[in-house]
Design a protein around this motif. Structure first.
Motif, PDB file in Angstrom:
ATOM      1  N   LEU A  58      16.195  47.308  56.439  1.00  0.00           N
ATOM      2  CA  LEU A  58      16.826  47.615  55.156  1.00  0.00           C
ATOM      3  C   LEU A  58      17.365  49.048  55.091  1.00  0.00           C
ATOM      4  N   PRO A  59      16.584  50.073  55.452  1.00  0.00           N
ATOM      5  CA  PRO A  59      17.166  51.418  55.459  1.00  0.00           C
ATOM      6  C   PRO A  59      18.368  51.538  56.402  1.00  0.00           C
ATOM      7  N   TRP A  60      18.290  50.858  57.566  1.00  0.00           N
ATOM      8  CA  TRP A  60      19.398  50.916  58.517  1.00  0.00           C
ATOM      9  C   TRP A  60      20.648  50.252  57.927  1.00  0.00           C
ATOM     10  N   LEU A  61      20.447  49.154  57.223  1.00  0.00           N
ATOM     11  CA  LEU A  61      21.572  48.470  56.581  1.00  0.00           C
ATOM     12  C   LEU A  61      22.240  49.381  55.549  1.00  0.00           C
ATOM     13  N   VAL A  62      21.440  50.037  54.721  1.00  0.00           N
ATOM     14  CA  VAL A  62      22.003  50.914  53.689  1.00  0.00           C
ATOM     15  C   VAL A  62      22.788  52.053  54.320  1.00  0.00           C
ATOM     16  N   LEU A  63      22.245  52.633  55.373  1.00  0.00           N
ATOM     17  CA  LEU A  63      22.949  53.735  56.029  1.00  0.00           C
ATOM     18  C   LEU A  63      24.233  53.255  56.696  1.00  0.00           C
ATOM     19  N   ALA A  89      16.935  40.396  62.101  1.00  0.00           N
ATOM     20  CA  ALA A  89      15.687  41.024  61.662  1.00  0.00           C
ATOM     21  C   ALA A  89      15.247  40.480  60.309  1.00  0.00           C
ATOM     22  N   PHE A  90      16.177  40.362  59.377  1.00  0.00           N
ATOM     23  CA  PHE A  90      15.840  39.782  58.073  1.00  0.00           C
ATOM     24  C   PHE A  90      15.425  38.319  58.224  1.00  0.00           C
ATOM     25  N   ALA A  91      16.064  37.601  59.142  1.00  0.00           N
ATOM     26  CA  ALA A  91      15.717  36.193  59.352  1.00  0.00           C
ATOM     27  C   ALA A  91      14.298  36.048  59.889  1.00  0.00           C
TER      28      ALA A  91
END
Length: 429
Positions: A36-41, A186-188
């Protein structure tokens, strides 16, 4: 029915199901915590946006924690946990699909983070309230030690696996998201871990499923009744107030100070932060395994043990003010981890042993609120203090304050009276 007191908690079928399902889910959670942090960045490139997303998850979780505890006490904790994890499975699955489909944007990220935070507010007290219905009271310490060990192992293994998976798909792009393939997978994985947990919860049967308690009054009235019951229990009240003070003075300096320490004073940068956190987690794993021995050594003086351990932990925290070495910092964080692991297992076991089952959800949610609700406030205060004081002063002040608070509280008869054999009278409401 719980197994005999002398047996291992793992001898009980329902405990094994909860332990196995929760262990798989805990590892899956680490995939989202990394992704999640990587997605936001990748979407924004903005640390401020990342902070806002994390706050969007943390604030509703803290705000609804007490309500979650009241709902758990009105219903079966298994059913509440089942519903909460089902919601999390749905939200994380949607997040995976949106990322892989190239349709994700920050508005959806905020909305999904809000939903995940709300669901977690119900899941945490439900899991804690469920455990005493699965094992005998004498097995609670061992059961809690197993759960803490599992959580620490997941924090050691999960991020490495998540980072590897994301890196494998690092060159896959869907829509406006770089690394989308790895992030979506990763989310999956996290969504699949929730499914495993749901299956285990469906197979579990507890007393509260077949003998539900008739709700009295509304949810908010139940929250008030839970707070009143905790306040009327003098040792429990004293510990919750003590934990709240410790959270304010120590939680923020640790959250804010360690990244600053790694960035400005240690030799390996971000790798130093990872080493420090791993050392602390490994220490907590060892501490959880030593908690049984510690409880036997102090016998019925758990309160004095907790205060003594916290006074030592404060000195270790203060020593970080002089740290310029990753190895020395890791040794200090491992030490505080061992001490913290012993304290957490013994105190949670004492509360679960002491509190009536019909008040368990509210009591555990109140304890969690002292950390999750006050933690963000403490972090904000620590961040502001770093504008006017140095990092060594922050560590030294927080550590010495913890030691002073713990030593002062040794004069409190209520805290000194904490012991595994003590049990509060049943409370109504």
């Amino acid at each position: 029915m719980p197994s005999s007191p002398g047996a291992s908690p793992l001898a009980q079928r329902d405990f094994r199901l909860l332990f196995g399902g929760s262990g798989i889910s805990a590892i899956g959670d680490q995939f989202t915590l990394v992704a999640l942090p990587w997605l936001v960045l990748k979407l924004t490139g903005s640390p401020a946006a990342l902070g806002l997303v994390l706050a969007t998850m943390a604030l509703p979780r803290a705000a609804f924690m007490l309500i979650g505890g009241a709902v758990v006490d009105r219903l079966s904790p298994r059913r509440v946990l089942l519903a909460a994890r089902a919601v999390n499975a749905l939200l994380v699955s949607l997040l995976a699909a949106l990322v892989l489909g190239g349709a994700i944007h920050m508005g959806l990220v905020y909305a999904l983070a809000l939903g995940i935070g709300l669901a977690t507010a119900f899941a945490y007290p439900a899991g804690s309230a469920m455990l005493p219905q699965l094992v005998a009271p004498a097995q609670l310490r061992a059961a809690n030690a197993l759960f803490m060990a599992m959580r620490q192992l997941s924090m050691l293994v999960g991020p490495a696996l998540a980072g590897l998976l994301i890196s494998v798909g690092a060159h896959g792009r869907h829509g406006n998201v770089a690394d989308a393939t790895g992030l979506g997978l990763a989310f999956a994985v996290d969504a699949l871990s929730f499914v495993c947990s749901l299956v285990s919860l469906v197979l579990i049967r507890i007393h509260g499923d077949h003998h539900p308690r008739t709700p009295e009054g509304g949810v908010l009235a139940n929250v008030v009744a839970g707070i009143r019951a905790a306040w009327a229990d003098l040792p429990l009240r004293a510990f919750v107030l003590y934990a709240a003070v410790v959270s304010v003075f120590v939680g923020g300096p640790i959250q804010v100070g360690l990244p600053m320490l790694a960035d400005t004073r240690l030799d390996l940068g971000a790798a130093s932060l990872g080493i420090l956190m791993t050392a602390n987690g490994g220490g907590m794993l060892v501490g959880s395994m030593l908690s049984g021995l510690a409880a036997k050594l102090v016998r019925n003086r758990l309160g004095l043990m907790v205060l003594g351990i916290d006074s030592l932990a404060g000195l270790a925290l203060a020593a970080l003010a002089f740290d310029h070495s990753t190895l020395a910092g890791a040794a200090l964080l491992a030490t505080t981890g061992v001490l913290g692991g012993i304290v957490q297992v013994t105190i949670v076991s004492w509360i679960q042993h002491r509190v009536a089952l019909e008040m368990m959800g509210r009591t555990m949610s109140l304890l969690m609120f002292t950390f999750m609700g006050l933690g963000p406030l403490s972090a904000a205060i620590a961040g502001s203090l770093l504008k006017v004081v140095s990092l060594p002063a922050l560590f030294a002040g927080a550590g010495l304050m913890l030691t002073a608070i713990a030593l002062t509280c040794m004069a409190s008869p209520a805290l000194r009276s904490i012991g595994m054999s003590s049990r509060a009278p049943a409370a109504a409401g």
